[in-house]
Design a protein around this motif. Structure first.
Motif, PDB file in Angstrom:
ATOM      1  N   ASP A 300     -18.782   2.807   2.738  1.00 29.30           N
ATOM      2  CA  ASP A 300     -18.739   4.341   2.182  1.00 29.30           C
ATOM      3  C   ASP A 300     -20.085   4.706   2.499  1.00 29.30           C
ATOM      4  N   PHE A 306     -14.268  10.744   6.543  1.00 25.86           N
ATOM      5  CA  PHE A 306     -14.122  10.959   4.870  1.00 25.86           C
ATOM      6  C   PHE A 306     -12.653  10.237   4.974  1.00 25.86           C
ATOM      7  N   GLU A 307     -11.676  10.816   5.502  1.00 26.70           N
ATOM      8  CA  GLU A 307     -10.121  10.376   5.158  1.00 26.70           C
ATOM      9  C   GLU A 307     -10.229   8.957   5.398  1.00 26.70           C
ATOM     10  N   THR A 309     -12.558   6.538   5.007  1.00 22.42           N
ATOM     11  CA  THR A 309     -13.173   6.004   3.802  1.00 22.42           C
ATOM     12  C   THR A 309     -12.158   5.971   2.629  1.00 22.42           C
ATOM     13  N   GLN A 310     -11.568   7.058   2.405  1.00 23.87           N
ATOM     14  CA  GLN A 310     -10.783   7.126   1.267  1.00 23.87           C
ATOM     15  C   GLN A 310      -9.461   6.226   1.333  1.00 23.87           C
ATOM     16  N   LEU A 311      -8.992   6.045   2.726  1.00 27.95           N
ATOM     17  CA  LEU A 311      -7.899   5.062   2.898  1.00 27.95           C
ATOM     18  C   LEU A 311      -8.396   3.743   2.528  1.00 27.95           C
ATOM     19  N   GLN A 313     -10.921   2.991   0.359  1.00 30.62           N
ATOM     20  CA  GLN A 313     -11.006   2.743  -1.122  1.00 30.62           C
ATOM     21  C   GLN A 313      -9.724   2.647  -1.735  1.00 30.62           C
ATOM     22  N   GLU A 314      -8.597   3.298  -1.149  1.00 27.27           N
ATOM     23  CA  GLU A 314      -7.109   3.309  -1.886  1.00 27.27           C
ATOM     24  C   GLU A 314      -6.653   1.917  -1.615  1.00 27.27           C
ATOM     25  N   ASP A 317      -8.415  -0.268  -4.180  1.00 28.37           N
ATOM     26  CA  ASP A 317      -7.896  -0.095  -5.761  1.00 28.37           C
ATOM     27  C   ASP A 317      -6.233  -0.762  -5.875  1.00 28.37           C
TER      28      ASP A 317
END
Length: 601
Positions: A300, A306-307, A309-311, A313-314, A317
């Motif tokens: 990050d 950004f998308e 990085t979000q993927l 992180q998902e 998680d």
């Protein structure tokens, strides 16, 4: 290792020296005890002789007794060669050959006196005499009454131990000299033994250190068959095994590295802390950042979309496999298929994420082109079919009675059928060319006669529009190519030039031979330039001119009977010859198609 050798040598010396020292101490003690026992036995015999001739004076005053016993002691000293002392039963010294009795202490508590009184036979002791100031051996026998056997007094002989001590000192000198000699010999022997033990160990240690430093060719050269030799052989076997295993690991690592570096897909690995730990060359190209810029950084903080990085992180998680498509705008606009897979060493141990990036821009473009191709084919087929159907219906409705009208409609139906036939033929031809199902038959071609024949084919078409055909080809110029396909290329381009050139214009073919870079024969090329004085092509249409069904002037193309596939076929045929084609054009100034084909030697 030198310190160990020194310690081992010292231990050997100390062990040998201690043994010699203990033996010396034991021998000295035995010698001393032997001397003392011999003296004691002699003194006992002398005392027995003295007792036989002794007349114990019990009468007279104490002074008379002291005088009497003192004289006796002095007389006996010369014969006994020892100090003689007479002691009364109460411990009072009555006579002494070496000292004034008046100054002497009571001897009742002396150890030798107590022992003689208790045993009734003899008593002895060895101690330092404060009277004569030397070590003395004391032997005492009791003087008993003839009647009841009670003790009347004691006779004591005392002899100096100087001779004994001198003998012991000589023994100590011999022991010390022997000890020094033993130390020197033991030192040499110990060093040799220690060297023999530690030298192989030192070699083994050195080889082990080299193996630790990844020098797996190091070996221990120990010829001994003992435990150290066996240890050396074990080290050598271990080195062989490690060498073999490391070679396998390096081979596997090189294979894996080669695979990663030559993969078309990008590969990125993120560890359990979220740091980027792996990025291959394709990944660098896809993401637009070098591995040096990204490795060690948290995902990050790596300046990624950004998308994306979000993927990541998902996936962290959920700890589940995720597949998605995403448009990346840096370093260029591309469509990427992203596969994120969680990594775990065991079921419960989270290790990170493996990300595989596929650039599917070309795939999606091909899918779009395929869709467009199907749509265009459908449209292009529908137009002549609709015309044929419409005019046929008109004829069936009664137009057959009007011969002129019927003849006109039948001509249109024929023309549209011909156009449909050409369209289907071009589609099939393009399909075969694109799938490379057309084998090329290369043969030498005389370019002068070849171009002349091609111009002759389109001569009639050009004559209808009063278009001048011109060629500029050297008569000695040859090329290796598939003659039929090269003719198809040239006639297609000449027909296009004639179709899009107004009446009274000019179409020209020029052929040149180009030398390779640095006069390299393998880089020689033949250049075909087909130019016209036609309407030209707008600049915005030039990049798409070789696409299937693409038309600059759609109305005119259809009126001329074109299918929109000619230039696409030409481009594929040129590429089958390992050549290149490009176009230069300006609106109102005509067009120029330039083809370069390699010369095969």
């Amino acid at each position: 290792m030198h310190k160990f050798r020194a310690r081992l040598t010292l231990i050997f010396i100390l062990l040998i020296g201690s043994s010699v020292l203990v033996a010396g101490l034991f021998m000295a003690k035995m010698l001393r005890d032997s001397h003392i026992d011999a003296l004691k036995a002699n003194m006992q015999r002398e005392l027995k002789v003295i007792l036989v001739s002794l007349n114990w004076k019990e009468t007279g005053t104490e002074a008379e007794q002291i005088q009497y016993f003192t004289d006796q002691a002095n007389r006996l000293k010369s014969s006994a060669d020892a100090r003689v002392t007479y002691i009364r039963e109460d411990g009072k010294v009555l006579g002494d050959s070496d000292h004034d009795v008046e100054t002497m202490e009571n001897h009742l508590t002396r150890k030798e006196v107590i022992e003689a009184r208790d045993t009734g036979v003899v008593g002895s002791d060895t101690r330092y005499s404060t009277t004569v100031q030397r070590n003395m051996l004391y032997v005492v026998v009791p003087v008993k009454s003839d009647g009841n056997g009670s003790i009347k007094g004691y006779v004591r002989l005392a002899m100096s131990l100087e001779e004994v001590e001198a003998s012991i000192l000589q023994v100590w000198y011999a022991v010390l000299l022997g000890l020094l000699t033993v130390f020197i010999i033991a030192g040499l022997i110990s060093y040799r033994v220690a060297y023999g033990i530690t030298r192989p160990i030192e070699m083994i240690t050195r080889v082990a250190q080299q193996i630790t430093n990844m020098n797996y060719k190091a070996r221990v050269h120990v010829r001994k068959k003992d435990e150290i030799g066996q240890l050396g052989q074990a080290i050598n076997r271990m080195a062989d095994s490690l060498h073999l295993q490391m070679n396998r690991i390096l081979e596997d690592e090189n294979r894996l590295k080669s695979v990663l570096e030559n993969m078309i897909s990008g590969v990125m690995m993120i560890d359990r802390d979220g740091k980027i730990v792996l990025l291959n060359r394709s990944g660098e190209d896809i993401l637009g950042f070098s591995a040096q810029e990204l490795l060690g950084k948290k995902f990050d903080e790596a300046k990624q979309q950004f998308e994306f990085t979000q993927l990541i992180q998902e996936c962290i998680d959920l700890k589940e496999h995720i597949r998605d498509e995403m448009i990346f705008y840096y370093p260029s606009e591309r469509i990427l298929e992203i596969n994120l897979s969680p990594i775990s060493h065991t079921e419960d141990e989270w290790a990170g994420i493996l990300i595989v990036l596929h650039d599917i821009t070309a795939v999606r473009r091909l899918e779009r082109m395929r869709s467009e191709f199907v749509a265009n084919v459908s449209h292009e087929l529908k137009t002549p079919i609709a015309a044929v159907k419409g005019f046929a219906e008109t004829l069936l409705a009664g137009a057959l009675n009007d011969k002129e009208t019927a003849k006109s409609f039948l001509q249109i139906i024929f023309d549209e059928s011909e156009r449909l036939n050409r369209l289907i033929g071009d589609i099939l031809e393009l399909s075969k060319i694109e799938s490379k199902r057309i084998p090329l038959q290369f043969s030498p071609i005389s370019l002068h006669s070849f171009v002349n024949n091609c111009l002759h084919v389109v001569q009639a078409e050009a004559k209808k529009k009063s278009i001048e055909l011109e060629m500029q080809v050297d008569e000695t110029m040859y090329i290796e190519a598939d003659e039929d396909r090269l003719r198809q290329i040239l006639i297609n381009l000449l027909s296009n030039g004639i179709n899009y050139t107004p009446e009274g214009g000019k179409v020209k073919v020029k052929v040149d031979q180009l030398a390779g870079d640095g006069d390299r024969a393998e880089d020689e090329r033949i250049r075909f330039t087909i130019s016209d004085t036609g309407i030209g092509i707008p600049k915005k249409d030039l990049p798409r001119i070789f696409e299937r069904f693409y038309r600059v002037d759609k109305a005119r193309s259809r009126s001329s009977g074109g299918t929109g596939l000619g230039l696409s076929i030409v481009k594929h045929l040129v590429e089958l010859h390992k050549g290149t084609i490009r176009v230069e054009s300006e609106v109102g100034m005509g067009s120029k198609f330039i083809i370069e084909l390699p010369i095969i030697h």
